[in-house]
Design an enzyme around this catalytic site. Structure first.
Site, PDB file in Angstrom:
ATOM      1  N   LYS A   1       0.739  -1.124   0.070  1.00 37.18           N
ATOM      2  CA  LYS A   1       0.278  -0.037  -0.086  1.00 37.18           C
ATOM      3  C   LYS A   1       0.769   1.318   0.049  1.00 37.18           C
ATOM      4  O   LYS A   1       0.530   2.071  -0.332  1.00 37.18           O
ATOM      5  CB  LYS A   1      -1.078   0.035   1.174  1.00 37.18           C
ATOM      6  CG  LYS A   1      -0.392   0.134   2.520  1.00 37.18           C
ATOM      7  CD  LYS A   1      -1.345   0.045   3.704  1.00 37.18           C
ATOM      8  CE  LYS A   1      -0.963   0.005   4.908  1.00 37.18           C
ATOM      9  NZ  LYS A   1      -0.271   1.476   5.551  1.00 37.18           N
ATOM     10  N   ASP A   2       2.233   0.915   0.215  1.00 38.05           N
ATOM     11  CA  ASP A   2       3.182   2.305   0.403  1.00 38.05           C
ATOM     12  C   ASP A   2       3.796   2.476  -1.305  1.00 38.05           C
ATOM     13  O   ASP A   2       4.577   3.467  -1.416  1.00 38.05           O
ATOM     14  CB  ASP A   2       4.112   2.123   1.348  1.00 38.05           C
ATOM     15  CG  ASP A   2       3.745   2.274   2.750  1.00 38.05           C
ATOM     16  OD1 ASP A   2       2.659   2.823   2.913  1.00 38.05           O
ATOM     17  OD2 ASP A   2       4.386   1.660   3.601  1.00 38.05           O
TER      18      ASP A   2
ATOM     19  N   ARG B   1      -8.064   8.245   3.202  1.00 39.59           N
ATOM     20  CA  ARG B   1      -8.857   7.080   3.070  1.00 39.59           C
ATOM     21  C   ARG B   1      -9.771   6.891   4.296  1.00 39.59           C
ATOM     22  O   ARG B   1     -10.772   6.979   4.576  1.00 39.59           O
ATOM     23  CB  ARG B   1      -8.269   5.759   2.839  1.00 39.59           C
ATOM     24  CG  ARG B   1      -9.292   4.713   2.687  1.00 39.59           C
ATOM     25  CD  ARG B   1      -8.456   3.251   2.416  1.00 39.59           C
ATOM     26  NE  ARG B   1      -7.708   2.998   3.415  1.00 39.59           N
ATOM     27  CZ  ARG B   1      -7.771   2.161   4.680  1.00 39.59           C
ATOM     28  NH1 ARG B   1      -9.043   1.943   4.872  1.00 39.59           N
ATOM     29  NH2 ARG B   1      -7.036   2.129   5.288  1.00 39.59           N
ATOM     30  N   ARG B   2      -8.911   6.722   5.341  1.00 39.59           N
ATOM     31  CA  ARG B   2      -9.326   6.458   6.551  1.00 39.59           C
ATOM     32  C   ARG B   2     -10.217   7.599   7.269  1.00 39.59           C
ATOM     33  O   ARG B   2     -11.130   7.527   8.064  1.00 39.59           O
ATOM     34  CB  ARG B   2      -8.523   5.832   7.736  1.00 39.59           C
ATOM     35  CG  ARG B   2      -7.943   4.503   7.508  1.00 39.59           C
ATOM     36  CD  ARG B   2      -6.852   4.002   8.680  1.00 39.59           C
ATOM     37  NE  ARG B   2      -6.126   2.891   8.380  1.00 39.59           N
ATOM     38  CZ  ARG B   2      -4.872   2.740   8.321  1.00 39.59           C
ATOM     39  NH1 ARG B   2      -4.181   3.525   8.846  1.00 39.59           N
ATOM     40  NH2 ARG B   2      -4.376   1.284   8.155  1.00 39.59           N
TER      41      ARG B   2
ATOM     42  N   ARG C   1       1.432  10.478  12.576  1.00 33.09           N
ATOM     43  CA  ARG C   1       2.603  10.214  11.936  1.00 33.09           C
ATOM     44  C   ARG C   1       3.416   9.438  12.753  1.00 33.09           C
ATOM     45  O   ARG C   1       3.333   9.525  13.768  1.00 33.09           O
ATOM     46  CB  ARG C   1       3.253  11.536  11.218  1.00 33.09           C
ATOM     47  CG  ARG C   1       2.266  12.192  10.013  1.00 33.09           C
ATOM     48  CD  ARG C   1       2.304  11.182   8.897  1.00 33.09           C
ATOM     49  NE  ARG C   1       3.536  10.610   8.530  1.00 33.09           N
ATOM     50  CZ  ARG C   1       4.541  11.180   7.636  1.00 33.09           C
ATOM     51  NH1 ARG C   1       4.325  12.321   7.550  1.00 33.09           N
ATOM     52  NH2 ARG C   1       5.521  10.441   7.564  1.00 33.09           N
TER      53      ARG C   1
ATOM     54  N   ARG D   1       3.405   5.848  16.874  1.00 31.02           N
ATOM     55  CA  ARG D   1       1.864   5.793  16.798  1.00 31.02           C
ATOM     56  C   ARG D   1       1.283   5.505  18.480  1.00 31.02           C
ATOM     57  O   ARG D   1       0.432   6.003  18.950  1.00 31.02           O
ATOM     58  CB  ARG D   1       1.234   5.203  15.869  1.00 31.02           C
ATOM     59  CG  ARG D   1       1.651   6.034  14.518  1.00 31.02           C
ATOM     60  CD  ARG D   1       0.969   5.270  13.230  1.00 31.02           C
ATOM     61  NE  ARG D   1       1.778   5.651  12.051  1.00 31.02           N
ATOM     62  CZ  ARG D   1       1.502   5.568  10.839  1.00 31.02           C
ATOM     63  NH1 ARG D   1       0.185   4.816  10.585  1.00 31.02           N
ATOM     64  NH2 ARG D   1       2.054   6.056   9.598  1.00 31.02           N
TER      65      ARG D   1
ATOM     66  N   CYS E   1      -1.179   9.201  -2.532  1.00 31.97           N
ATOM     67  CA  CYS E   1      -1.673   9.659  -1.036  1.00 31.97           C
ATOM     68  C   CYS E   1      -2.398  10.486  -0.646  1.00 31.97           C
ATOM     69  O   CYS E   1      -3.171  10.598   0.470  1.00 31.97           O
ATOM     70  CB  CYS E   1      -0.287   9.956   0.021  1.00 31.97           C
ATOM     71  SG  CYS E   1      -0.548   9.749   1.571  1.00 31.97           S
TER      72      CYS E   1
END
Length: 314
Positions: A82-83, A130-131, A153, A159, A246
């Site tokens: 996904k990155d 997205r979230r 971040r 996190r 992104c």
């Protein structure tokens, strides 16, 4: 008979990235390769005071690794798929997609069992547009206009530390990363795709090489998981067709239903209405071309329903 080629893996130095690289290292060593790691700090790891969408997107996590491949310091790079940008630079190839871990989003909170249990005025953290749009829709459905969504971040440990310090009352992370690092007990709940549709490629590992390294492409073939590769090819095709980066508040998730691939998507405006635009389709898929064609069709349906690329991108 010649011995398998020695392989150097370029990897970010976060705990999760190193776990992923060592996982690939162990699989290759079991096949007779001598494997070493080249740890690197990327620009995406260094810029922590701004959201990724404002500083160039998730490609910031892979550029330095690609430089190491280009100049021969490393042979392969292991990425969270996904990155990885939807279009690789000329001269590079995605040689392998490995079997997927849990692709779902995870709710992590010391006190709240879910969004409905958050205290008045709570702050929820996420690193993903997205979230953000998915959370905004869910909170609007619950009538929780008091809850704030703030950027989060840093690597996984950072996190979690910010959550434990009380800067957030809950955070949303990828379940795959938590499980890979043995932190599954931090997951308070998982969001089913009907609640929070995952990102394209979430939970899957991709291995990047220089396109001219046919020897490595062949060596990596046994690590590939075709059923996962077809799923993520469809997902990434949606994002590619939408100008995905992104800065794209887009979810795309494919699942097998018998012999058919079921692809669901959702798109939202980060600053606009909380209601999401959704599109889905199914198809019999046996090749990457067929998976990408399914993704292109669903992207067209999303556009027809009102979704659009950010900042005028094609």
């Amino acid at each position: 008979m010649s011995s398998p080629p020695a392989i150097t893996i370029a990897t970010r130095e976060s705990r999760l990235a190193l776990w992923q690289a060592r996982h690939v290292q162990s699989l290759l060593e079991a096949r007779g390769h001598a494997v070493t790691l080249l740890g690197m700090t990327t620009l995406g790891d260094q810029i922590l005071d701004r959201t990724l969408s404002k500083v160039g997107g998730k490609g910031l996590f892979v550029k330095e690794l690609e430089h190491a491949l280009a100049d021969g310091r490393a042979d392969i790079a292991v990425h969270s798929l996904k990155d990885v940008p939807m279009e690789l630079p000329e001269g590079f190839a995605l040689a392998c997609v490995m079997e997927r871990e849990d692709p779902r989003d995870a709710w992590v909170s010391p006190h709240a069992a879910g969004l409905a249990d958050l205290p008045q005025g709570a702050v929820v953290g996420t690193s993903s547009l997205r979230r953000v749009v998915l959370l905004r829709e869910a909170l609007a459905t619950l009538g929780r206009a008091d809850v704030r969504i703030e950027p989060l971040r840093g690597n996984l440990d950072t996190r979690l530390r910010k959550l434990d310090e009380g800067q957030y009352q809950g955070i949303v992370l990828a379940a795959a990363g938590l499980k890979r690092l043995g932190l599954g007990d931090r997951i308070r709940a998982v969001f089913e795709p009907t609640q929070s549709l995952p990102a394209a490629g979430q939970g899957a590992l991709g291995i990047e090489v220089r396109a001219d390294r046919a020897d490595l492409i062949e060596a990596l073939r046994p690590l590939a998981h075709q059923a996962t590769w077809l799923r993520v090819a469809a997902e990434r095709a949606v994002s590619r067709a939408m100008g995905g980066s992104c800065s794209m508040p887009l979810a795309a998730h494919a699942e097998w239903v018998g012999e058919r691939l079921w692809l669901r998507t959702a798109w939202g405006e980060p600053e606009g209405a909380a209601t999401l635009v959704r599109a889905e389709d199914t198809a019999s898929v046996a090749s990457l071309d067929e998976a990408e064609a399914l993704g292109a069709r669903v992207a067209a349906a999303l556009r027809a329903a009102g979704a659009h690329a950010p900042h005028g991108e094609a």
